[in-house]
Design a protein around this motif. Structure first.
Motif, PDB file in Angstrom:
ATOM      1  N   GLU A   8      42.209  35.991 -11.712  1.00 42.80           N
ATOM      2  CA  GLU A   8      41.351  36.978 -11.261  1.00 42.80           C
ATOM      3  C   GLU A   8      40.084  37.176 -12.285  1.00 42.80           C
ATOM      4  N   ILE A   9      40.675  37.273 -13.540  1.00 50.91           N
ATOM      5  CA  ILE A   9      39.507  37.057 -14.815  1.00 50.91           C
ATOM      6  C   ILE A   9      38.556  36.108 -14.400  1.00 50.91           C
ATOM      7  N   VAL A  10      38.873  34.892 -14.300  1.00 45.44           N
ATOM      8  CA  VAL A  10      38.163  33.799 -13.918  1.00 45.44           C
ATOM      9  C   VAL A  10      37.310  33.977 -12.718  1.00 45.44           C
ATOM     10  N   ILE A  58      40.956  37.845 -22.657  1.00 44.86           N
ATOM     11  CA  ILE A  58      39.968  37.436 -21.719  1.00 44.86           C
ATOM     12  C   ILE A  58      39.118  36.179 -22.189  1.00 44.86           C
ATOM     13  N   LEU A  59      38.675  36.325 -23.403  1.00 46.78           N
ATOM     14  CA  LEU A  59      37.975  34.960 -23.904  1.00 46.78           C
ATOM     15  C   LEU A  59      38.890  33.848 -24.240  1.00 46.78           C
ATOM     16  N   ASP A  60      40.246  34.042 -24.293  1.00 46.91           N
ATOM     17  CA  ASP A  60      41.101  32.848 -24.382  1.00 46.91           C
ATOM     18  C   ASP A  60      41.589  32.230 -22.834  1.00 46.91           C
ATOM     19  N   VAL A  61      41.332  33.146 -21.957  1.00 49.53           N
ATOM     20  CA  VAL A  61      41.386  32.613 -20.678  1.00 49.53           C
ATOM     21  C   VAL A  61      40.400  31.903 -20.245  1.00 49.53           C
ATOM     22  N   ALA A  62      38.990  32.387 -20.664  1.00 51.74           N
ATOM     23  CA  ALA A  62      37.787  31.659 -20.437  1.00 51.74           C
ATOM     24  C   ALA A  62      37.904  30.267 -20.884  1.00 51.74           C
ATOM     25  N   LYS A  63      38.217  30.262 -22.115  1.00 48.73           N
ATOM     26  CA  LYS A  63      38.242  28.827 -23.030  1.00 48.73           C
ATOM     27  C   LYS A  63      39.198  27.983 -22.172  1.00 48.73           C
ATOM     28  N   ARG A  64      40.210  28.229 -22.026  1.00 47.34           N
ATOM     29  CA  ARG A  64      41.350  27.525 -21.351  1.00 47.34           C
ATOM     30  C   ARG A  64      40.933  27.039 -19.955  1.00 47.34           C
ATOM     31  N   ASN A  65      39.923  27.983 -19.248  1.00 49.03           N
ATOM     32  CA  ASN A  65      39.658  27.270 -18.109  1.00 49.03           C
ATOM     33  C   ASN A  65      37.857  26.714 -18.097  1.00 49.03           C
ATOM     34  N   ARG A  66      37.788  26.331 -19.287  1.00 49.19           N
ATOM     35  CA  ARG A  66      36.341  25.510 -19.731  1.00 49.19           C
ATOM     36  C   ARG A  66      35.282  26.247 -19.372  1.00 49.19           C
ATOM     37  N   LEU A  67      35.228  27.543 -19.341  1.00 53.90           N
ATOM     38  CA  LEU A  67      34.040  28.416 -19.265  1.00 53.90           C
ATOM     39  C   LEU A  67      33.312  28.309 -20.623  1.00 53.90           C
ATOM     40  N   VAL A 116      30.730  34.209 -21.568  1.00 52.82           N
ATOM     41  CA  VAL A 116      31.847  35.109 -21.121  1.00 52.82           C
ATOM     42  C   VAL A 116      31.840  36.268 -22.081  1.00 52.82           C
ATOM     43  N   SER A 117      31.439  36.010 -23.426  1.00 55.71           N
ATOM     44  CA  SER A 117      31.584  37.122 -24.354  1.00 55.71           C
ATOM     45  C   SER A 117      30.489  38.170 -23.950  1.00 55.71           C
ATOM     46  N   ARG A 118      29.842  38.036 -23.101  1.00 51.91           N
ATOM     47  CA  ARG A 118      28.581  38.790 -22.741  1.00 51.91           C
ATOM     48  C   ARG A 118      28.934  39.523 -21.168  1.00 51.91           C
ATOM     49  N   GLN A 119      30.168  39.315 -20.909  1.00 52.05           N
ATOM     50  CA  GLN A 119      30.725  39.820 -19.485  1.00 52.05           C
ATOM     51  C   GLN A 119      31.705  40.744 -19.546  1.00 52.05           C
ATOM     52  N   ILE A 120      31.889  41.366 -21.039  1.00 43.56           N
ATOM     53  CA  ILE A 120      32.946  42.237 -21.167  1.00 43.56           C
ATOM     54  C   ILE A 120      32.196  43.418 -21.816  1.00 43.56           C
ATOM     55  N   SER A 160      46.975  32.246 -32.501  1.00 41.87           N
ATOM     56  CA  SER A 160      47.411  32.030 -31.285  1.00 41.87           C
ATOM     57  C   SER A 160      46.348  31.744 -30.119  1.00 41.87           C
ATOM     58  N   LEU A 161      45.102  31.426 -30.364  1.00 45.97           N
ATOM     59  CA  LEU A 161      43.917  31.267 -29.641  1.00 45.97           C
ATOM     60  C   LEU A 161      43.887  29.997 -29.206  1.00 45.97           C
ATOM     61  N   SER A 162      43.082  29.714 -28.049  1.00 50.95           N
ATOM     62  CA  SER A 162      42.586  28.297 -27.804  1.00 50.95           C
ATOM     63  C   SER A 162      41.154  28.276 -28.521  1.00 50.95           C
ATOM     64  N   PHE A 163      40.808  28.789 -29.237  1.00 50.94           N
ATOM     65  CA  PHE A 163      39.364  28.691 -29.992  1.00 50.94           C
ATOM     66  C   PHE A 163      39.496  29.465 -31.297  1.00 50.94           C
ATOM     67  N   SER A 164      38.516  29.377 -31.977  1.00 55.28           N
ATOM     68  CA  SER A 164      38.512  29.896 -33.477  1.00 55.28           C
ATOM     69  C   SER A 164      37.501  30.843 -33.485  1.00 55.28           C
ATOM     70  N   LYS A 165      37.403  31.735 -34.701  1.00 54.66           N
ATOM     71  CA  LYS A 165      36.558  32.536 -35.119  1.00 54.66           C
ATOM     72  C   LYS A 165      34.918  31.916 -35.092  1.00 54.66           C
ATOM     73  N   SER A 166      34.838  30.937 -35.700  1.00 60.87           N
ATOM     74  CA  SER A 166      33.729  30.089 -35.845  1.00 60.87           C
ATOM     75  C   SER A 166      32.875  29.967 -34.582  1.00 60.87           C
ATOM     76  N   ASP A 167      33.697  29.953 -33.281  1.00 54.86           N
ATOM     77  CA  ASP A 167      32.900  29.743 -31.974  1.00 54.86           C
ATOM     78  C   ASP A 167      32.275  31.095 -31.659  1.00 54.86           C
ATOM     79  N   LEU A 168      32.442  31.982 -32.194  1.00 56.33           N
ATOM     80  CA  LEU A 168      31.746  33.237 -31.718  1.00 56.33           C
ATOM     81  C   LEU A 168      30.782  33.803 -32.753  1.00 56.33           C
ATOM     82  N   ASP A 169      29.929  34.473 -32.156  1.00 58.91           N
ATOM     83  CA  ASP A 169      29.074  35.284 -33.040  1.00 58.91           C
ATOM     84  C   ASP A 169      29.741  36.629 -33.124  1.00 58.91           C
TER      85      ASP A 169
END
Length: 523
Positions: free
Chosen positions: A336-338, A432-441, A446-450, A492-501
């Motif tokens: 549903e998040i996706v 929410i961001l992890d779900v987005a990353k795992r679903n290739r969004l 996505v960080s602008r939709q929260i 424990s995330l599917s992305f790293s801190k450097s992937d975000l501002d």
């Protein structure tokens, strides 16, 4: 920078006070319990500890002004009759011992035959009190806006409100009467003509049974059987309501719908050609699960009673250390998040500690009893929710406790809430961001939709680290600091801190994201 809140109730509690108190949405409530004479004097004590922060002001207009929340989703909500009935079952409320809670008003509300009258009272309290009684030179001020073009970012003294109605019972007299739908149509038209205010969004159901939609169970501090879900998704009346809302350019907030009702809404939105309408959830929590796993992490086998199935969800530990999830279906599943993100929608994160997964107090934690969240599923939706089981009682309990919150964990967290409540909030954001990353969004999109959707003054138990709207500045500052400095957040995330501002993420979360969304969808 100003703040945005997607979901707050500045005009709810003041209307419950006894006649003659003349409270407005600007007034601060400090609710007391009358305990009689002590040393010859009538004595009152604070009731906040008894009601877990629910009764006192969290987001009145003066608090919002002081906190620089000058753009917000302002909720109109007519209290449901079963909530009034449940409150009256408490002796202190029924006897009039709570100083700002009039039992006679509760008795009137308990009849459930005048919702629209209460809606108008709530609306009048806002539009007839644009300034506090002691305002000078017209500031501070409140006004509803009909377009984001009416928002003036340079006018820090004015709170600009987006009108949202929580539950379409707000437009009913008695929804169960033979004239229920006709009354709804007439009242909906009357409301729009009477106030001339554009409705930005609505919830379809709220906390109790109504004949137009099934709801998710969510009321746990009042007698629970008053709030059992009883229906199956969206009947024809509910489907007509959805079409009417979209035809009138009103967005639908999916919070409070049952799981099946949400799936029907998403399908109908597409079938009716409303794919251009974004899905929103103004005050969300997340389950941490895909909907396919919705009944898997159970403490014990489901039990049927009084037309519902009671289930107890274990609390899976979060992605962020010292956090956990509330798997109840009032919260969003990963798919549903996706769906919301793919629709271009906006998710407001609630600041209600129970919704965010924090375990309720329980003396049994001393015995390392396992924490759980419980809910009720309607018999009528049994085949949908428990798909694959003719008898939900056959579902085996979850056995793998390696990633489950223990009683010791809950006990320890309960002693340091001023630390772990940050973790519970960040767990929602990062999930929410992890779900987005795992679903290739696109992670930055996505960080602008929260955003923040506090539900302040909506009868919630708020996070200890942000108990009311005046705490938002310090809360934001600490969220930024933790995202920047705490390495354990990212393990424990599917992305790293450097992937975000991080600065853009935080500034977006507390204001910019909603503002940009409104420039697209509230013009």
């Amino acid at each position: 920078m100003p703040f945005f809140d997607f979901h707050c109730h500045p005009s709810l509690k003041q209307l419950l006070a006894p006649p003659g108190t003349t409270l407005t949405p600007w007034d601060q409530l400090s609710v007391k319990l009358n305990i009689g004479k002590l040393f010859g004097r009538e004595t009152q004590i604070g009731i906040n500890t008894i009601f877990n922060g629910v009764m006192n002001s969290q987001s009145n207009l003066m608090q919002m002004h002081k906190a620089n929340v000058n753009l917000a989703g302002v909720i109109i909500y007519s209290i449901e009759n079963r909530i009034a009935q449940g409150i009256l079952l408490r002796k202190a409320a029924n006897s009039g011992k709570i100083n700002l809670l009039d039992p006679e008003i509760m008795r009137q509300l308990s009849n459930g035959n005048s919702y629209y009258e209460w809606t108008k009272k709530t609306m009048d309290a806002l539009v007839n009190n644009p300034h506090p009684a002691n305002a000078s030179n017209g500031k501070p001020a409140f006004k509803f806006i009909n377009s984001i073009n009416e928002y003036n970012p340079d006018d820090a003294g004015t709170i600009h409100g987006l009108l949202i109605l929580e539950g379409l019972h707000n437009f009913c007299n008695d929804p169960f009467s033979a004239n229920g739908e006709a009354d709804f149509e007439n009242n909906f038209d009357d409301f729009r003509q009477r106030y001339g205010v554009r409705i930005f969004a609505v919830n379809i159901p709220h906390m109790q049974d109504f004949p137009f939609a099934n709801h998710a169970f969510g009321m746990q501090f009042i007698k629970e059987d008053l709030f059992f879900p009883e229906r199956r998704g969206l009947p024809d009346w509910g489907k007509r309501m959805i079409k009417k809302m979209y035809d009138n350019d009103i967005l639908i907030d999916i919070k409070h719908m049952s799981y099946f009702t949400r799936t029907q809404l998403i399908a109908q939105r597409s079938q009716l050609g409303f794919d251009d309408r974004p899905l929103i959830c103004t005050h969300a929590g997340v389950t941490g699960l895909h909907s396919n796993d919705r009944y898997h992490r159970l403490l014990e086998r489901p039990k049927r009673t009084d037309g519902v199935w009671k289930i107890k969800h274990l609390k899976s530990t979060g992605l962020v250390p010292d956090s956990a999830f509330n798997h109840s279906s009032i919260n969003l599943y990963d798919d549903e998040i996706v769906a919301i993100l793919n629709s271009g929608g906006l998710i407001g994160i609630s600041l209600d500690q129970r919704i965010l997964g924090f375990p309720i107090e329980n003396i049994a934690y001393q015995l390392n009893d396992l924490p759980f969240d419980h809910e009720y599923i309607a018999d009528a939706e049994q085949d949908i929710f428990f798909r694959g089981f003719n008898d939900p009682g056959d579902i085996a309990p979850w056995l793998d406790m390696s990633n489950v919150l223990s009683g010791d964990d809950a006990l320890n967290q309960g002693e340091i809430t001023m630390e772990v409540h940050y973790s519970y909030f960040l767990n929602q954001l990062l999930h929410i961001l992890d779900v987005a990353k795992r679903n290739r969004l696109d992670l930055n999109k996505v960080s602008r939709q929260i955003c923040i959707g506090s539900d302040f003054d909506g009868l919630i138990n708020p996070l200890d680290v942000c108990p009311d709207v005046t705490s938002l500045e310090a809360f934001k500052r600490e969220i930024r600091r933790r995202l920047q400095l705490k390495r354990t957040l990212w393990k424990s995330l599917s992305f790293s801190k450097s992937d975000l501002d991080i600065d853009a993420l935080v500034d977006g979360l507390f204001f910019n994201n909603a503002f940009e969304f409104l420039k697209k969808h509230f013009v």
